[in-house]
Write a protein that holds these residues in place. Sequence first.
Motif, PDB file in Angstrom:
ATOM      1  N   ARG A  52       0.867  -1.178   0.000  1.00 58.15           N
ATOM      2  CA  ARG A  52       0.000   0.000   0.000  1.00 58.15           C
ATOM      3  C   ARG A  52       0.903   1.227   0.000  1.00 58.15           C
ATOM      4  NH1 ARG A  52      -4.237  -1.464   4.881  1.00 58.15           N
ATOM      5  NH2 ARG A  52      -5.213  -3.237   3.827  1.00 58.15           N
ATOM      6  N   ARG A  99      -4.474   6.165  -1.583  1.00 62.86           N
ATOM      7  CA  ARG A  99      -3.854   4.855  -1.375  1.00 62.86           C
ATOM      8  C   ARG A  99      -3.815   4.144  -2.721  1.00 62.86           C
ATOM      9  NH1 ARG A  99      -6.345  -0.159   2.064  1.00 62.86           N
ATOM     10  NH2 ARG A  99      -6.426   1.414   3.711  1.00 62.86           N
ATOM     11  N   PHE A 118       1.005   5.423  -0.023  1.00 64.61           N
ATOM     12  CA  PHE A 118       0.161   6.547   0.379  1.00 64.61           C
ATOM     13  C   PHE A 118       0.829   7.873   0.036  1.00 64.61           C
ATOM     14  CE2 PHE A 118      -0.712   3.042   3.252  1.00 64.61           C
ATOM     15  CZ  PHE A 118      -2.086   3.035   3.363  1.00 64.61           C
TER      16      PHE A 118
END
Length: 87
Positions: free
Chosen positions: A49, A63, A51
């Motif tokens: 992930r 995200r 960000f």
Amino acid sequence: MSEGDKPVVLTRHAQTVQRERGIDLTWIMRTVEAPEWQENDRQWKGARRLFRSIPEFGGRVLRVVVMEEAAERRILTAFFDRRAGKR
């Protein structure tokens, strides 16, 4: 081949949500190239992930879930994460 040399490919799902959610492709690429923070994804084994806050979208946090393959970086999904806070 280094990470930066790998092509970035959006899955069909990622293309659909990018379009439906009005996420600019440059925001996705900016997040992939220079995330502010990252973590392992809990849903997809081996995925990360990434960000990044997007000033052009009120500073909301994007995200982007990426699967690193040998020859490419595959974008699985992207969305503005209301619960994300800098780790």
